[in-house]
Design an enzyme around this catalytic site. Structure first.
Site, PDB file in Angstrom:
ATOM      1  N   LYS A 101      27.876 -53.613  25.613  1.00  0.00           N
ATOM      2  CA  LYS A 101      29.159 -53.619  25.628  1.00  0.00           C
ATOM      3  C   LYS A 101      30.070 -53.886  24.410  1.00  0.00           C
ATOM      4  O   LYS A 101      31.149 -53.325  24.239  1.00  0.00           O
ATOM      5  CB  LYS A 101      29.654 -54.764  26.613  1.00  0.00           C
ATOM      6  CG  LYS A 101      29.415 -54.477  28.042  1.00  0.00           C
ATOM      7  CD  LYS A 101      30.259 -55.236  29.117  1.00  0.00           C
ATOM      8  CE  LYS A 101      29.985 -54.725  30.407  1.00  0.00           C
ATOM      9  NZ  LYS A 101      28.533 -54.922  31.011  1.00  0.00           N
ATOM     10  N   GLU A 123      40.529 -57.553  32.157  1.00  0.00           N
ATOM     11  CA  GLU A 123      40.099 -58.276  33.297  1.00  0.00           C
ATOM     12  C   GLU A 123      38.675 -58.266  32.967  1.00  0.00           C
ATOM     13  O   GLU A 123      38.064 -57.732  32.410  1.00  0.00           O
ATOM     14  CB  GLU A 123      40.318 -57.777  34.665  1.00  0.00           C
ATOM     15  CG  GLU A 123      39.697 -56.296  34.650  1.00  0.00           C
ATOM     16  CD  GLU A 123      40.213 -55.176  33.970  1.00  0.00           C
ATOM     17  OE1 GLU A 123      41.592 -55.121  33.629  1.00  0.00           O
ATOM     18  OE2 GLU A 123      39.372 -54.205  34.006  1.00  0.00           O
ATOM     19  N   SER A 388      19.984 -51.377  28.393  1.00  0.00           N
ATOM     20  CA  SER A 388      21.326 -51.813  28.186  1.00  0.00           C
ATOM     21  C   SER A 388      21.625 -53.337  27.840  1.00  0.00           C
ATOM     22  O   SER A 388      22.513 -53.582  27.121  1.00  0.00           O
ATOM     23  CB  SER A 388      22.183 -51.484  29.417  1.00  0.00           C
ATOM     24  OG  SER A 388      21.823 -52.183  30.584  1.00  0.00           O
TER      25      SER A 388
HETATM   26  C1  LIG Z   1      27.946 -54.108  31.972  1.00  0.00           C
HETATM   27  C2  LIG Z   1      26.708 -54.032  31.894  1.00  0.00           C
HETATM   28  C3  LIG Z   1      26.250 -52.692  32.587  1.00  0.00           C
HETATM   29  C4  LIG Z   1      27.041 -51.685  33.512  1.00  0.00           C
HETATM   30  O1  LIG Z   1      28.233 -51.116  32.584  1.00  0.00           O
HETATM   31  P1  LIG Z   1      27.922 -49.569  32.519  1.00  0.00           P
HETATM   32  O2  LIG Z   1      29.380 -49.378  32.036  1.00  0.00           O
HETATM   33  O3  LIG Z   1      27.681 -48.830  33.562  1.00  0.00           O
HETATM   34  O4  LIG Z   1      27.157 -49.322  31.297  1.00  0.00           O
HETATM   35  C5  LIG Z   1      24.826 -52.361  32.389  1.00  0.00           C
HETATM   36  N1  LIG Z   1      24.142 -53.312  31.688  1.00  0.00           N
HETATM   37  C6  LIG Z   1      24.335 -54.440  31.313  1.00  0.00           C
HETATM   38  C7  LIG Z   1      23.301 -55.298  30.327  1.00  0.00           C
HETATM   39  C8  LIG Z   1      25.902 -54.696  31.293  1.00  0.00           C
HETATM   40  O5  LIG Z   1      26.088 -55.845  30.794  1.00  0.00           O
END
Ligand SMILES: *Cc1c(COP(=O)(O)O)cnc(C)c1O
Length: 406
Positions: A101, A123, A388
């Protein structure tokens, strides 16, 4: 279909068009009072994204503050455990603050700074976007105002504490169901009152134009790095890409730089507890076209045509719609969308922890779970998964609900 018969540069030029449309999806559906403010963000981004000063500053931030490039890692024990296919992980969990993020939050806050804004507003649902944005605000010396439903504030105490420690103001939203939907309305309202001094920062590739494009552009660093790293490591491209899809930012960031390559691409949605409405948040798999939160995409609706309540064990994935570019690429048949249940995600969460020493975020565990299924089906080849985020934020939940597996 493996590609659109379109090259990468042409794809980027064509999608979205100047109004933010990806085919019939995307666009901008906002109150007329906000049109000027969003136009200002769009024009500023259009100019600034080509400025070498902006690009160099973002590059320096990514290297020195975020810790980029993040590595690509060959998960050999995980691979061997499921067969002969080789699974590789793009380690976005190693980003500062533990997830992808920050890639777009730093970009958005830098843009706010260039626009001369004093404050950024957003938000947050589970609080992950709020923490990343509060981090960016501290870095740039901007004020930060995060709107959050009272119900979510009660559930997400550690993230609320992080935001406050970082100097952000957390505004409790006390009307309606007191969750994400009301927090969006509250943040929009605050922005409307103060758009001359502030910028609204969206947390994924969703919302009105230019956010789906801008957030994608900032997240594409993931795919651009990974493509080169994978080629350097193996001399080839991966046979398949896999990433989880909530709003769709980490996935689109990995996928688009490979869009013209002859490889398979899989987006993984949360199937939660099952296929009934309310039990999952798989907006592409089960949704229909509609407009919400200022953009046109696929969405899950209730009987009154309103955004349905959704659920996933991974709070970052429980959003009743999805970025318009995903809806478009689904319709084109370029990307395959599939889903993984809570239980499958938990199995992958423990598998990756114990086979590789990497505790993934429950969101990312959805991608790992699908990759292991796909590996068994493919029998030979390679898969690149976007990891992610890391799982530290999920410890309390796992301890509470899965202590029998410890
Ligand atoms: C917020 C989040 C996501 C989902 O958000 P996307 O916009 O779909 O990438 C996925 N993995 C993690 C670790 C997150 O914090």
């Amino acid at each position: 279909m493996k590609n659109n018969g379109i090259d990468y540069q042409t794809y980027l030029k064509k999608y979205p068009d100047e109004k933010g449309n990806f085919g019939k999806f995307g666009g901008s559906y906002i109150p007329s009072e906000l049109e000027d403010a969003f136009k200002q963000i769009d024009q500023a981004y259009h100019t600034i994204c080509k400025s070498s000063k902006f690009i160099n500053e973002l590059r320096r931030i990514r290297t020195e503050f975020q810790g980029r490039p993040t590595p690509v890692y060959h998960a050999e024990r995980l691979s061997r455990n499921v067969g002969n296919v080789q699974i590789y992980l793009k380690r976005e969990d190693l980003n500062h603050t533990g997830a992808h993020k920050l890639n777009h939050c730093m970009g958005e806050a830098l843009l706010a700074k260039y626009l001369g804004k004093k404050k950024i507003i957003a938000e947050t649902g589970a609080g992950q976007h709020g923490v990343a944005l509060a981090t960016a605000a501290a870095f740039f010396g901007l004020k930060c105002e995060i709107h959050m439903g009272e119900v979510d504030i009660a559930k997400q105490a550690p993230n609320v504490a992080r935001m406050k420690i970082l100097g952000a103001k957390v505004i409790p939203v006390t009307f309606g169901l007191k969750t994400l939907k009301e927090a969006v309305d509250s943040a929009f309202e605050a922005y409307l009152k103060d758009y001359k001094n502030s910028m609204y920062c969206i947390g994924s590739v969703v919302g009105p134009h230019p956010f789906p494009k801008m957030v994608r552009d900032f997240q594409m660093v993931v795919g651009i790095e990974a493509r080169k790293q994978f080629l350097d490591m193996t001399g080839e491209l991966p046979d398949a890409l896999v990433a989880c899809v909530g709003g769709g930012s980490n996935s689109i960031g990995l996928f688009v730089p490979f869009i013209a390559d002859p490889i398979e691409i899989f987006g993984v949605e949360p199937l939660g507890k099952g296929k009934a409405l309310g039990q999952h948040a798989a907006s592409i798999s089960f949704g229909s076209p509609g407009v919400m939160h200022g953009f046109n995409s696929l969405m899950l609706k209730d009987d009154n045509d309103q955004p349905a309540s959704v659920y996933s064990i991974a709070s970052g994935l429980d959003y009743p719609s999805v970025g318009p570019e995903h809806a478009f690429l689904h319709q084109k048949g370029r990307i395959n969308y599939t889903s993984i249940s809570d239980e499958e995600a938990i199995d992958a969460f423990f598998a990756l922890s114990r086979l590789e020493g990497i505790i993934p975020a429950l969101e990312s565990a959805h991608a790992v779970a699908f990759a292991t299924k796909l590996a068994q089906k493919m029998k030979i080849g390679s898969i690149l998964v976007n990891l992610s985020g890391r799982g530290d934020k999920d410890m309390d939940y796992v301890l509470k609900h899965y202590s029998d597996r410890l």
